[in-house]
Design an enzyme around this catalytic site. Structure first.
Site, PDB file in Angstrom:
ATOM      1  N   LYS A 150       0.834  -1.199   0.000  1.00 15.02           N
ATOM      2  CA  LYS A 150       0.000   0.000   0.000  1.00 15.02           C
ATOM      3  C   LYS A 150       0.870   1.251   0.000  1.00 15.02           C
ATOM      4  O   LYS A 150       1.956   1.237   0.562  1.00 15.02           O
ATOM      5  CB  LYS A 150      -0.865   0.043   1.280  1.00 15.02           C
ATOM      6  CG  LYS A 150      -2.032  -0.912   1.320  1.00 15.02           C
ATOM      7  CD  LYS A 150      -2.798  -0.744   2.629  1.00 15.02           C
ATOM      8  CE  LYS A 150      -3.933  -1.737   2.747  1.00 15.02           C
ATOM      9  NZ  LYS A 150      -5.008  -1.554   1.762  1.00 15.02           N
ATOM     10  N   ARG A 194     -10.445 -11.292   2.185  1.00 17.95           N
ATOM     11  CA  ARG A 194     -11.364 -12.293   1.653  1.00 17.95           C
ATOM     12  C   ARG A 194     -10.730 -13.686   1.627  1.00 17.95           C
ATOM     13  O   ARG A 194     -11.436 -14.696   1.709  1.00 17.95           O
ATOM     14  CB  ARG A 194     -11.829 -11.874   0.250  1.00 17.95           C
ATOM     15  CG  ARG A 194     -10.732 -11.753  -0.754  1.00 17.95           C
ATOM     16  CD  ARG A 194     -11.143 -10.986  -1.988  1.00 17.95           C
ATOM     17  NE  ARG A 194     -11.259  -9.547  -1.749  1.00 17.95           N
ATOM     18  CZ  ARG A 194     -11.647  -8.654  -2.664  1.00 17.95           C
ATOM     19  NH1 ARG A 194     -11.958  -9.059  -3.883  1.00 17.95           N
ATOM     20  NH2 ARG A 194     -11.695  -7.381  -2.372  1.00 17.95           N
TER      21      ARG A 194
HETATM   22  N1  BES Z   1      -8.127  -3.622   4.632  1.00 19.72           N
HETATM   23  C1  BES Z   1      -8.349  -3.187   3.308  1.00 19.72           C
HETATM   24  C2  BES Z   1      -9.659  -2.415   3.125  1.00 19.72           C
HETATM   25  C3  BES Z   1      -9.777  -1.109   3.843  1.00 19.72           C
HETATM   26  C4  BES Z   1      -9.512   0.080   3.177  1.00 19.72           C
HETATM   27  C5  BES Z   1     -10.215  -1.030   5.147  1.00 19.72           C
HETATM   28  C6  BES Z   1      -9.643   1.284   3.814  1.00 19.72           C
HETATM   29  C7  BES Z   1     -10.356   0.174   5.795  1.00 19.72           C
HETATM   30  C8  BES Z   1     -10.081   1.341   5.113  1.00 19.72           C
HETATM   31  C9  BES Z   1      -8.383  -4.379   2.378  1.00 19.72           C
HETATM   32  O1  BES Z   1      -7.612  -5.459   2.735  1.00 19.72           O
HETATM   33  C10 BES Z   1      -7.863  -3.912   1.055  1.00 19.72           C
HETATM   34  O2  BES Z   1      -6.716  -3.592   0.989  1.00 19.72           O
HETATM   35  N2  BES Z   1      -8.716  -3.888   0.052  1.00 19.72           N
HETATM   36  C11 BES Z   1      -8.351  -3.469  -1.239  1.00 19.72           C
HETATM   37  C12 BES Z   1      -8.905  -4.451  -2.227  1.00 19.72           C
HETATM   38  C13 BES Z   1      -8.424  -4.255  -3.633  1.00 19.72           C
HETATM   39  C14 BES Z   1      -6.975  -4.646  -3.728  1.00 19.72           C
HETATM   40  C15 BES Z   1      -9.266  -5.097  -4.524  1.00 19.72           C
HETATM   41  C16 BES Z   1      -8.938  -2.083  -1.465  1.00 19.72           C
HETATM   42  O3  BES Z   1     -10.052  -1.841  -0.994  1.00 19.72           O
HETATM   43  O4  BES Z   1      -8.267  -1.257  -2.049  1.00 19.72           O
HETATM   44 MN    MN Z   2      -5.593  -5.286   1.995  1.00 17.30          MN
END
Ligand code: BES
Ligand code: MN
Ligand code: ZN
Length: 466
Positions: A248, A322
Site C-alpha cells: 500500500k 477475503r
Molecule cells: N483492509 C483493506 C480495506 C480497507 C480500506 C479497510 C480502507 C479500511 C479502510 C483491504 O484489505 C484492502 O486492501 N482492500 C483493497 C482491495 C483491492 C486490492 C481489490 C482495497 O479496498 O483497495
Molecule cells: Mn488489503
C-alpha cells in the site's frame, strides 16, 4: 462511570443538573426558563447546550440546558447523541457528578440514554504519560434499572473492542488476540499454523506467510442447553495490512492496524456473552494474521487452495481479507450452525460508496439481512444493503484456477461479496463490510476519533433478540 437510578434526579447534590428542551419549548427548571430562554434567547437546537450557575440556591451547582431539537424529529437515537454531547461538555468542565432530569423521556428511551452516556465516557490514553482525569464518575437518572444494566454490559463490550482495535499492531498481534480470547473464560480452541495446514486452510495461511508473527485461528464457544438457534460470528483479523507485496502507499497504510476491527468486535461480543446467558449457541471465529511483504510472502500469480478445495489465483496480495475469510467461512459452515455473520474491514470501495456513516451489508438470506439492518437502526448503527448479483463474479474468473481474488475496480464491495459467497454452504449468511465505520478519523456523533466498536451493539442485540 457509574449510572445510578434515582427517584427524583432534581434532589441529587450533583455538579450539574441537565434539563432538556425541545426547539421552541420550555424546560422543567424555572431558573433555566428565566435565564436561558428569557434573557439569552437559547433556542434548544439539537445538541446545543446552555449553562448557568445556581449560586447555592439548588442542590446542584450548575444547570445545563440540553437542546433536543425539533420535537417531531426526536427519537431514541437522537437522545443517545444528545446525552453524549452533554457528558462531553461535563467532562470539559471537569464535573464529576451529573444528574439528568429528562421528563419527556419515557421508559423506551432508557437504553439509548445509557448508551450515549457510556459511549461518551470512552478514551484511549494508555500511552499518554500525562493522563487527564476528567471523567464523569456518577450519572443519576430516573430510568428503568434493568435496561440500564443491560446497556452497561453492551457498552463494556464496545469498550473492550475499542481498546483492542486502538492498540498498535506491534502489541495487538495474532498471538495476543489468541491470548485475549483464551482469557475470556469460554471454551476456546486456538489452532496454530501446523493445525491450520492439516485443516487445509491454504488461503488463510498464504496471507500470513510474509510476516514474522505466527498466524492463529481462534474459535470461542458459548454453549447453552437446547439452544433456540446456533450462530457463528466471524471477524476479519488482519492485525496489520501492509498490502503485502502489492504494498500500500504510505497514506493508505497509516490506519491499517485497524484491519482487525471485525476480530475485535467478535472478542468484545464474546467477552460479555455469558453475562446475558442468551438461549443461543454462539461461536466466535477469527483467522488472525498479518499481511506483510516478508521473504516468504505469497505472491501475485500464486494459486492457493482453500479449505473447501476451491482454487484461487492471487491477483492482488492486498485483497487478503477475503482469503482469510474464505477459510473461516468454510470452517464455520462445517459447524452446522443456522446462521453465519461476518464482520470485516474488507474494501475501500465500501468506504467510497457509503462513507463513515454506514456499513455495507450483503447476504444470501433476505430475512437475516433485513433483521440485521433494523437491529442496527434501533441501536445506533447504520447498515445499508449492497447488491451481490452473480454477474459481479464475471471479473473474478481466472484462466487457470477456480477464481481470482480481485477483479474489476468498480463495485469492489459487491465483488468481494460474491467472492466470499463461494465459501458459504448450506447456511444463512450475512456479510458486513465495516471498512468505513470501524475506525474514525474524526469524531462522529457519540464517538471520538479512532476505533468505534462497529458491529458490537448490533450483533449483541441481534443475539439477545433471538
Ligand atoms: N483492509 C483493506 C480495506 C480497507 C480500506 C479497510 C480502507 C479500511 C479502510 C483491504 O484489505 C484492502 O486492501 N482492500 C483493497 C482491495 C483491492 C486490492 C481489490 C482495497 O479496498 O483497495
Ligand atoms: Mn488489503
Ligand atoms: Zn485488509
Amino acid at each position: 462511570m457509574e449510572i445510578k437510578v434515582v427517584q427524583n434526579s432534581k434532589d441529587v447534590q450533583a455538579d450539574i443538573l441537565v434539563v432538556s428542551m425541545f426547539e421552541g419549548g420550555q424546560t422543567t427548571s424555572e431558573l433555566a426558563n428565566k435565564y436561558a430562554l428569557g434573557e439569552d434567547n437559547f433556542k434548544g437546537k439539537f445538541s446545543e447546550t446552555y449553562l448557568l450557575q445556581t449560586y447555592g440556591k439548588e442542590p446542584y451547582k450548575k444547570v445545563m440546558v440540553l437542546g433536543l431539537g425539533k420535537k417531531e424529529e426526536f427519537c431514541p437515537n437522537k437522545l443517545r447523541e444528545a446525552v453524549a454531547k452533554a457528558i462531553k461538555k461535563a467532562m470539559q468542565m471537569e464535573a464529576k457528578t451529573v444528574s439528568f432530569s429528562l421528563d419527556e423521556i419515557d421508559f423506551d428511551y432508557s437504553e439509548q440514554f445509557a448508551m450515549g452516556a457510556l459511549i461518551a465516557d470512552y478514551k484511549f490514553d494508555k500511552y499518554k504519560s500525562e493522563k487527564k482525569d476528567n471523567k464523569v464518575k456518577e450519572v443519576y437518572v430516573q430510568a428503568n434499572e434493568d435496561i440500564i444494566r443491560k446497556a452497561e454490559k453492551i457498552a463494556a463490550a464496545m469498550t473492550f473492542t475499542r481498546n483492542i482495535a486502538n492498540e498498535p499492531a506491534q502489541f495487538a498481534t495474532p498471538t495476543e488476540l489468541a491470548a485475549i480470547a483464551c482469557d475470556l473464560g469460554l471454551e476456546t480452541k486456538v489452532y496454530d499454523r501446523e493445525e491450520c495446514e492439516k485443516m487445509g486452510m491454504g488461503a488463510f495461511l498464504a496471507v500470513g506467510r510474509g510476516s514474522a508473527e505466527e498466524p492463529k485461528f481462534i474459535h470461542m464457544k458459548y454453549y447453552v442447553d437446547n439452544p433456540k438457534k446456533r450462530i457463528a460470528i466471524i471477524g476479519k483479523g488482519i492485525c496489520f495490512d501492509s498490502g503485502g507485496l502489492d504494498l500500500k502507499p504510505a497514506s493508505s497504510m497509516l490506519t491499517m492496524k485497524d484491519d482487525m476491527s471485525g476480530a475485535a468486535a467478535v472478542l468484545g461480543i464474546m467477552s460479555v456473552i455469558r453475562e446475558f446467558h442468551p438461549q443461543v449457541e454462539v461461536h466466535g471465529i477469527i483467522a488472525a494474521c498479518e499481511n506483510m511483504p516478508g521473504q516468504y510472502a505469497y505472491k501475485p500469480g500464486d494459486i492457493l487452495t482453500a479449505k473447501n478445495g476451491k482454487t484461487i489465483e492471487v491477483d492482488n496480495t492486498d485483497a487478503e481479507g477475503r482469503l482469510t475469510l474464505a477459510d473461516a467461512l468454510c470452517y464455520a459452515c462445517e459447524l452446522g450452525v443456522d446462521e453465519v455473520i461476518d464482520m470485516a474491514t474488507l474494501t475501500g470501495a465500501c468506504m467510497v460508496a457509503l462513507g463513515t456513516q454506514a456499513a455495507g451489508i450483503m447476504g444470501n438470506d433476505d430475512e437475516l439481512v433485513k433483521n440485521l439492518i433494523s437491529t442496527a437502526e434501533r441501536n445506533g448503527e447504520r447498515y445499508w444493503e449492497l447488491p451481490m448479483w452473480d454477474e459481479y463474479f464475471d471479473s473474478l474468473k481466472s484462466d487457470i484456477a477456480d477464481m481470482k481474488n480481485t477483479g474489476s475496480r468498480w463495485g469492489g464491495a459487491s465483488t468481494a461479496g460474491v467472492f466470499l459467497k463461494k465459501f458459504v454452504k448450506d447456511v444463512k449468511w450475512a456479510h458486513i463490510d465495516i471498512a468505513g465505520t470501524a475506525f474514525l478519523e474524526k469524531p462522529q456523533k457519540e464517538l471520538i476519533a479512532g476505533a468505534s466498536g462497529a458491529g458490537v451493539r448490533t450483533l449483541l442485540n441481534y443475539i439477545l433478540e433471538q
